[in-house]
Design a protein around this motif. Structure first.
Motif, short mmCIF file in Angstrom:
data_model
loop_
_atom_site.label_atom_id
_atom_site.label_comp_id
_atom_site.label_asym_id
_atom_site.label_seq_id
_atom_site.Cartn_x
_atom_site.Cartn_y
_atom_site.Cartn_z
N CYS A 94 0.82 -1.21 0.00
CA CYS A 94 0.00 0.00 0.00
C CYS A 94 0.86 1.27 0.00
N PRO A 95 1.49 1.60 -1.13
CA PRO A 95 2.28 2.83 -1.21
C PRO A 95 1.36 4.05 -1.26
N TYR A 96 1.90 5.20 -0.88
CA TYR A 96 1.11 6.43 -0.94
C TYR A 96 1.10 7.02 -2.34
N ALA A 97 1.93 6.52 -3.25
CA ALA A 97 1.87 6.92 -4.66
C ALA A 97 0.78 6.10 -5.35
N ASP A 98 0.75 6.15 -6.67
CA ASP A 98 -0.30 5.44 -7.40
C ASP A 98 -0.01 3.95 -7.59
N GLY A 99 1.17 3.48 -7.16
CA GLY A 99 1.51 2.07 -7.24
C GLY A 99 2.03 1.62 -8.58
N GLN A 100 2.20 2.54 -9.53
CA GLN A 100 2.62 2.12 -10.86
C GLN A 100 4.04 1.55 -10.85
N ARG A 101 4.89 2.09 -9.99
CA ARG A 101 6.27 1.56 -9.94
C ARG A 101 6.28 0.12 -9.43
N VAL A 102 5.37 -0.21 -8.54
CA VAL A 102 5.25 -1.60 -8.09
C VAL A 102 4.84 -2.48 -9.26
N ILE A 103 3.79 -2.08 -9.96
CA ILE A 103 3.28 -2.86 -11.08
C ILE A 103 4.33 -3.02 -12.16
N ASP A 104 5.02 -1.93 -12.51
CA ASP A 104 6.05 -2.00 -13.55
C ASP A 104 7.19 -2.93 -13.15
N SER A 105 7.59 -2.88 -11.86
CA SER A 105 8.69 -3.74 -11.42
C SER A 105 8.31 -5.21 -11.48
N VAL A 106 7.06 -5.54 -11.24
CA VAL A 106 6.60 -6.93 -11.36
C VAL A 106 6.60 -7.35 -12.82
N HIS A 107 6.14 -6.48 -13.69
CA HIS A 107 6.08 -6.82 -15.12
C HIS A 107 7.46 -6.99 -15.72
N GLN A 108 8.48 -6.41 -15.10
CA GLN A 108 9.84 -6.52 -15.63
C GLN A 108 10.54 -7.80 -15.20
N GLN A 109 9.93 -8.56 -14.30
CA GLN A 109 10.56 -9.79 -13.85
C GLN A 109 10.55 -10.84 -14.97
N LEU A 110 11.61 -11.61 -15.06
CA LEU A 110 11.67 -12.69 -16.05
C LEU A 110 10.68 -13.79 -15.67
N ARG A 111 10.05 -14.36 -16.65
CA ARG A 111 9.09 -15.43 -16.42
C ARG A 111 9.80 -16.74 -16.10
N ASN A 112 9.10 -17.62 -15.41
CA ASN A 112 9.61 -18.97 -15.18
C ASN A 112 8.50 -19.97 -15.46
N ASN A 113 8.86 -21.25 -15.47
CA ASN A 113 7.89 -22.28 -15.84
C ASN A 113 6.98 -22.71 -14.70
N HIS A 114 7.25 -22.21 -13.51
CA HIS A 114 6.54 -22.70 -12.33
C HIS A 114 5.39 -21.81 -11.89
N ALA A 115 5.48 -20.52 -12.19
CA ALA A 115 4.44 -19.60 -11.73
C ALA A 115 4.50 -18.31 -12.53
N LEU A 116 3.37 -17.64 -12.61
CA LEU A 116 3.29 -16.31 -13.19
C LEU A 116 3.02 -15.32 -12.08
N ILE A 117 3.85 -14.28 -11.99
CA ILE A 117 3.66 -13.25 -10.98
C ILE A 117 2.93 -12.08 -11.63
N THR A 118 1.76 -11.73 -11.10
CA THR A 118 0.95 -10.66 -11.65
C THR A 118 0.80 -9.53 -10.63
N ALA A 119 0.45 -8.36 -11.12
CA ALA A 119 0.23 -7.21 -10.23
C ALA A 119 -0.93 -6.38 -10.76
#
Length: 224
Positions: A94-119
């Motif tokens: 729960c950041p006091y900003a709009d949270g876009q930096r959190v979402i962008d940082s998750v989307h920049q993570q490399l994918r793996n075969n075991h799970a998908l990380i979404t935000a």
């Protein structure tokens, strides 16, 4: 002290409700009701509140480079996490900003075969009416067990991948006792945790002991 999963789950739930809901007094009754209802659904969807993730958990992702990182953190690729509650299969921040930096940082993570990380940005409020609630979720490729724990067929490849990485730079092997929170997460018992059941935990223990006895990490460190 014996590990009592039901008590840990109950205590974690009470703590999360207090932490995420108690400061929302400036919202309307309906808005507070919506936040509480959404949180109740999260307990079903994300599992129990936890203290540590096991080293191999996808939420710690491939950028994790230190055993000292036990929850999602800037050192494993996340940005702007603030006022965060961690669940077995995701977290709310729960950041006091709009949270876009959190979402962008998750989307920049490399994918793996075991799970998908979404935000995603949520439409309800948690922690503060001035904060933006972001849901980060670990969507496993294989189904979880009925009790919500991670099956051995999912956990073991992740554990072995981490073990091979560690063997390339380790100077000694750590015993099962020393590795308990890193292999099972926290809270945990001797063979199980809020992530894995007794059967899976026992299989992980046997595999770990086989690995350290192979000599791949070096001599066994018996100090606690």
């Amino acid at each position: 002290m014996a590990f009592r999963a039901d008590e840990e789950i109950k205590d974690g739930r009470a703590w999360a409700e207090n932490y995420l809901l108690s400061r929302l007094n400036d919202l309307s009754i309906e808005e507070r009701r919506e936040s509480k209802s959404f949180l109740e659904d999260l307990f079903i969807d994300l599992g129990p509140v936890i203290d540590w993730y096991p080293d191999w958990h996808p939420l710690l992702n491939i950028q994790k480079n230190s055993r000292n990182i036990v929850v999602p953190h800037a050192d494993c690729g996340y940005k702007d996490l603030d006022h965060t509650v961690f669940f077995a299969h995701g977290f709310i921040t729960c950041p006091y900003a709009d949270g876009q930096r959190v979402i962008d940082s998750v989307h920049q993570q490399l994918r793996n075969n075991h799970a998908l990380i979404t935000a995603e940005r949520l439409g309800v409020k948690f922690y503060s009416s001035k904060a933006t609630a972001i849901l980060v979720k670990c969507e496993w490729s294989k189904p979880l067990y009925e009790d919500g724990t991670i099956p051995l067929s999912t956990a073991m490849p992740l554990i072995l991948e981490k073990a091979i990485e560690a063997s390339k730079m380790s100077s000694c092997a750590e015993t099962w006792d020393n590795m308990l929170p890193h292999l099972l997460g926290k809270p945990h018992g001797r063979r199980s945790s809020l992530f894995v059941n007794q059967e899976t935990g026992q299989a992980i223990k046997k595999t770990w002991e086989m690995l350290i006895n192979s000599g791949m990490f070096g001599p066994i460190n018996t100090r606690k």
